[in-house]
Design a protein around this motif. Sequence first.
Motif, PDB file in Angstrom:
ATOM      1  N   SER A  80     -17.282   3.871  10.482  1.00  0.00           N
ATOM      2  CA  SER A  80     -17.694   2.618   9.832  1.00  0.00           C
ATOM      3  C   SER A  80     -17.229   2.550   8.384  1.00  0.00           C
ATOM      4  CB  SER A  80     -19.218   2.465   9.906  1.00  0.00           C
ATOM      5  OG  SER A  80     -19.862   3.554   9.267  1.00  0.00           O
ATOM      6  N   GLY A  81     -17.074   3.702   7.723  1.00  0.00           N
ATOM      7  CA  GLY A  81     -16.662   3.707   6.323  1.00  0.00           C
ATOM      8  C   GLY A  81     -15.188   3.994   6.121  1.00  0.00           C
ATOM      9  N   GLY A  82     -14.420   4.042   7.196  1.00  0.00           N
ATOM     10  CA  GLY A  82     -13.009   4.387   7.078  1.00  0.00           C
ATOM     11  C   GLY A  82     -12.129   3.195   6.737  1.00  0.00           C
ATOM     12  N   ARG A  83     -11.000   3.493   6.114  1.00  0.00           N
ATOM     13  CA  ARG A  83     -10.009   2.461   5.804  1.00  0.00           C
ATOM     14  C   ARG A  83      -8.621   3.047   6.012  1.00  0.00           C
ATOM     15  NH1 ARG A  83      -9.008  -2.353   3.491  1.00  0.00           N
ATOM     16  NH2 ARG A  83      -7.167  -2.591   2.170  1.00  0.00           N
ATOM     17  N   LEU A  84      -7.766   2.293   6.700  1.00  0.00           N
ATOM     18  CA  LEU A  84      -6.390   2.700   6.935  1.00  0.00           C
ATOM     19  C   LEU A  84      -5.455   1.853   6.084  1.00  0.00           C
ATOM     20  CD1 LEU A  84      -4.249   4.309   8.549  1.00  0.00           C
ATOM     21  CD2 LEU A  84      -4.284   2.445  10.232  1.00  0.00           C
ATOM     22  N   GLU A  85      -4.623   2.538   5.298  1.00  0.00           N
ATOM     23  CA  GLU A  85      -3.572   1.874   4.535  1.00  0.00           C
ATOM     24  C   GLU A  85      -2.244   2.411   5.056  1.00  0.00           C
ATOM     25  OE1 GLU A  85      -4.290   2.459   0.377  1.00  0.00           O
ATOM     26  OE2 GLU A  85      -6.136   1.248   0.396  1.00  0.00           O
ATOM     27  N   PHE A  86      -1.478   1.548   5.707  1.00  0.00           N
ATOM     28  CA  PHE A  86      -0.236   1.933   6.358  1.00  0.00           C
ATOM     29  C   PHE A  86       0.923   1.324   5.570  1.00  0.00           C
ATOM     30  CE2 PHE A  86       1.528   3.388  10.517  1.00  0.00           C
ATOM     31  CZ  PHE A  86       2.834   2.944  10.382  1.00  0.00           C
ATOM     32  N   PHE A  87       1.753   2.179   4.977  1.00  0.00           N
ATOM     33  CA  PHE A  87       2.907   1.744   4.192  1.00  0.00           C
ATOM     34  C   PHE A  87       4.178   2.111   4.948  1.00  0.00           C
ATOM     35  CE2 PHE A  87      -0.301   1.764   1.011  1.00  0.00           C
ATOM     36  CZ  PHE A  87       0.136   0.971  -0.050  1.00  0.00           C
ATOM     37  N   SER A  88       5.103   1.161   5.023  1.00  0.00           N
ATOM     38  CA  SER A  88       6.362   1.438   5.694  1.00  0.00           C
ATOM     39  C   SER A  88       7.520   0.927   4.848  1.00  0.00           C
ATOM     40  CB  SER A  88       6.390   0.777   7.078  1.00  0.00           C
ATOM     41  OG  SER A  88       7.501   1.232   7.825  1.00  0.00           O
ATOM     42  N   PHE A  89       8.651   1.609   4.960  1.00  0.00           N
ATOM     43  CA  PHE A  89       9.841   1.276   4.171  1.00  0.00           C
ATOM     44  C   PHE A  89      10.950   0.869   5.128  1.00  0.00           C
ATOM     45  CE2 PHE A  89       7.201   4.262   1.961  1.00  0.00           C
ATOM     46  CZ  PHE A  89       7.165   3.786   0.657  1.00  0.00           C
ATOM     47  N   GLU A  90      11.499  -0.337   4.926  1.00  0.00           N
ATOM     48  CA  GLU A  90      12.456  -0.893   5.874  1.00  0.00           C
ATOM     49  C   GLU A  90      13.558  -1.651   5.149  1.00  0.00           C
ATOM     50  OE1 GLU A  90      14.673  -1.734   8.705  1.00  0.00           O
ATOM     51  OE2 GLU A  90      12.824  -0.706   9.326  1.00  0.00           O
ATOM     52  N   SER A 125      10.927 -10.229   3.060  1.00  0.00           N
ATOM     53  CA  SER A 125      11.664  -9.611   1.960  1.00  0.00           C
ATOM     54  C   SER A 125      10.656  -9.101   0.948  1.00  0.00           C
ATOM     55  CB  SER A 125      12.615 -10.616   1.300  1.00  0.00           C
ATOM     56  OG  SER A 125      11.880 -11.678   0.709  1.00  0.00           O
ATOM     57  N   GLY A 126      11.143  -8.302  -0.006  1.00  0.00           N
ATOM     58  CA  GLY A 126      10.254  -7.792  -1.046  1.00  0.00           C
ATOM     59  C   GLY A 126       9.163  -6.919  -0.457  1.00  0.00           C
ATOM     60  N   THR A 127       7.949  -7.074  -0.948  1.00  0.00           N
ATOM     61  CA  THR A 127       6.794  -6.327  -0.459  1.00  0.00           C
ATOM     62  C   THR A 127       5.905  -7.246   0.358  1.00  0.00           C
ATOM     63  OG1 THR A 127       6.814  -4.804  -2.337  1.00  0.00           O
ATOM     64  CG2 THR A 127       4.764  -4.976  -1.106  1.00  0.00           C
ATOM     65  N   ILE A 128       5.703  -6.887   1.613  1.00  0.00           N
ATOM     66  CA  ILE A 128       4.859  -7.655   2.527  1.00  0.00           C
ATOM     67  C   ILE A 128       3.529  -6.929   2.646  1.00  0.00           C
ATOM     68  CG2 ILE A 128       4.626  -8.526   4.876  1.00  0.00           C
ATOM     69  CD1 ILE A 128       7.770  -8.262   5.006  1.00  0.00           C
ATOM     70  N   SER A 129       2.452  -7.577   2.262  1.00  0.00           N
ATOM     71  CA  SER A 129       1.127  -6.960   2.309  1.00  0.00           C
ATOM     72  C   SER A 129       0.211  -7.802   3.184  1.00  0.00           C
ATOM     73  CB  SER A 129       0.540  -6.831   0.896  1.00  0.00           C
ATOM     74  OG  SER A 129      -0.685  -6.126   0.927  1.00  0.00           O
ATOM     75  N   LEU A 130      -0.290  -7.189   4.253  1.00  0.00           N
ATOM     76  CA  LEU A 130      -1.110  -7.899   5.231  1.00  0.00           C
ATOM     77  C   LEU A 130      -2.450  -7.192   5.401  1.00  0.00           C
ATOM     78  CD1 LEU A 130       1.604  -8.427   8.013  1.00  0.00           C
ATOM     79  CD2 LEU A 130       1.060  -9.958   6.113  1.00  0.00           C
ATOM     80  N   GLU A 131      -3.528  -7.910   5.176  1.00  0.00           N
ATOM     81  CA  GLU A 131      -4.871  -7.393   5.422  1.00  0.00           C
ATOM     82  C   GLU A 131      -5.250  -7.842   6.831  1.00  0.00           C
ATOM     83  OE1 GLU A 131      -7.976  -5.055   3.702  1.00  0.00           O
ATOM     84  OE2 GLU A 131      -6.155  -5.733   2.699  1.00  0.00           O
ATOM     85  N   LEU A 132      -5.133  -6.943   7.811  1.00  0.00           N
ATOM     86  CA  LEU A 132      -5.241  -7.343   9.210  1.00  0.00           C
ATOM     87  C   LEU A 132      -6.664  -7.323   9.735  1.00  0.00           C
ATOM     88  CD1 LEU A 132      -1.978  -5.706  10.507  1.00  0.00           C
ATOM     89  CD2 LEU A 132      -2.407  -8.115  10.032  1.00  0.00           C
ATOM     90  N   ASP A 133      -7.524  -6.533   9.149  1.00  0.00           N
ATOM     91  CA  ASP A 133      -8.965  -6.671   9.336  1.00  0.00           C
ATOM     92  C   ASP A 133      -9.629  -5.989   8.152  1.00  0.00           C
ATOM     93  OD1 ASP A 133      -9.204  -3.893   9.868  1.00  0.00           O
ATOM     94  OD2 ASP A 133      -9.300  -4.167  12.038  1.00  0.00           O
ATOM     95  N   GLU A 134     -10.950  -5.919   8.162  1.00  0.00           N
ATOM     96  CA  GLU A 134     -11.673  -5.427   6.989  1.00  0.00           C
ATOM     97  C   GLU A 134     -11.435  -3.951   6.712  1.00  0.00           C
ATOM     98  OE1 GLU A 134     -14.155  -4.747  10.588  1.00  0.00           O
ATOM     99  OE2 GLU A 134     -13.003  -6.446   9.802  1.00  0.00           O
ATOM    100  N   GLN A 135     -10.814  -3.235   7.655  1.00  0.00           N
ATOM    101  CA  GLN A 135     -10.582  -1.791   7.472  1.00  0.00           C
ATOM    102  C   GLN A 135      -9.108  -1.412   7.570  1.00  0.00           C
ATOM    103  OE1 GLN A 135     -14.041  -0.705  10.401  1.00  0.00           O
ATOM    104  NE2 GLN A 135     -13.648   1.129   9.175  1.00  0.00           N
ATOM    105  N   THR A 136      -8.209  -2.385   7.622  1.00  0.00           N
ATOM    106  CA  THR A 136      -6.806  -2.073   7.895  1.00  0.00           C
ATOM    107  C   THR A 136      -5.867  -2.920   7.064  1.00  0.00           C
ATOM    108  OG1 THR A 136      -7.471  -1.711  10.205  1.00  0.00           O
ATOM    109  CG2 THR A 136      -5.092  -1.716   9.714  1.00  0.00           C
ATOM    110  N   GLN A 137      -5.019  -2.260   6.281  1.00  0.00           N
ATOM    111  CA  GLN A 137      -4.000  -2.954   5.491  1.00  0.00           C
ATOM    112  C   GLN A 137      -2.625  -2.407   5.842  1.00  0.00           C
ATOM    113  OE1 GLN A 137      -3.872  -2.284   1.202  1.00  0.00           O
ATOM    114  NE2 GLN A 137      -3.342  -4.437   0.885  1.00  0.00           N
ATOM    115  N   LEU A 138      -1.682  -3.319   6.050  1.00  0.00           N
ATOM    116  CA  LEU A 138      -0.288  -2.966   6.288  1.00  0.00           C
ATOM    117  C   LEU A 138       0.553  -3.441   5.110  1.00  0.00           C
ATOM    118  CD1 LEU A 138       2.215  -2.125   8.001  1.00  0.00           C
ATOM    119  CD2 LEU A 138       2.135  -4.433   8.990  1.00  0.00           C
TER     120      LEU A 138
END
Length: 235
Positions: A80-90, A125-138
């Motif tokens: 319940s307290g976890g958060r995933l931050e997923f960074f990718s380089f393309e 292009s550039g930096t794409i930042s998506l908050e996909l739910d309350e615990q997950t950011q891409l």
Amino acid sequence: MQEKQALSWRDDDRPYSETFGDHFFSETDGRAECGHVFVGANRLAERWQDGGTFRIGELGFGTGLNFCETFRQWKELRTSGGRLEFFSFELFPMTAAEIARALRHWPEIARESDLLAAHWPDAPSGTISLELDEQTQLTVICGDALASLAALPLAFNAWYLDGFAPSRNPEMWSAPLMQAVFDHTVPGGTFGTYAAAGFVRRNLQTAGFVVERRPGFAGKREMLAGQRPCNKLVA
């Protein structure tokens, strides 16, 4: 304007990079390969139980398959307290239509791939930042991986090293880039990669990782996995 690579499609929905002369994922089952090479090798199911923020770095976003499969497993296993931050380089981001076409092969990740395609910008292009739910950011950083990573003031808990084959795309496995990956890894942080080429292993070891050979996916003899020693501080 963001660079594009030449794509063709095999068996209707399997993308092939004409630029690099390589498939984007295993011809056997790319989703299962992600589970074996990246989620499994990095022991994510176990480590996610610690809660807090967990940061994954990936070299090569491609179709977004690794992210979608990771997102699916994360939702099943997270605390319940976890958060995933997923960074990718393309360097060559796909369009939303190309992502959707490539990922429609796997109904198991339909929710995740539909969400990704729906939020993906029309002209990535550039930096794409998506908050996909309350615990997950891409976050997908479009451009040269070494320059982009060098400018990023973050360290990662786990790495997916998933560029095209080292023989096809050696820059993605170069000594300077592997050093940058090490420098942006927390003590005790890990990596997994399908690659087993000798120069890749040596570059990772020279950077400072403890590297081990493991059985590869779907009959592939070897893959590499490793860890940053806990007694070395982040640069």
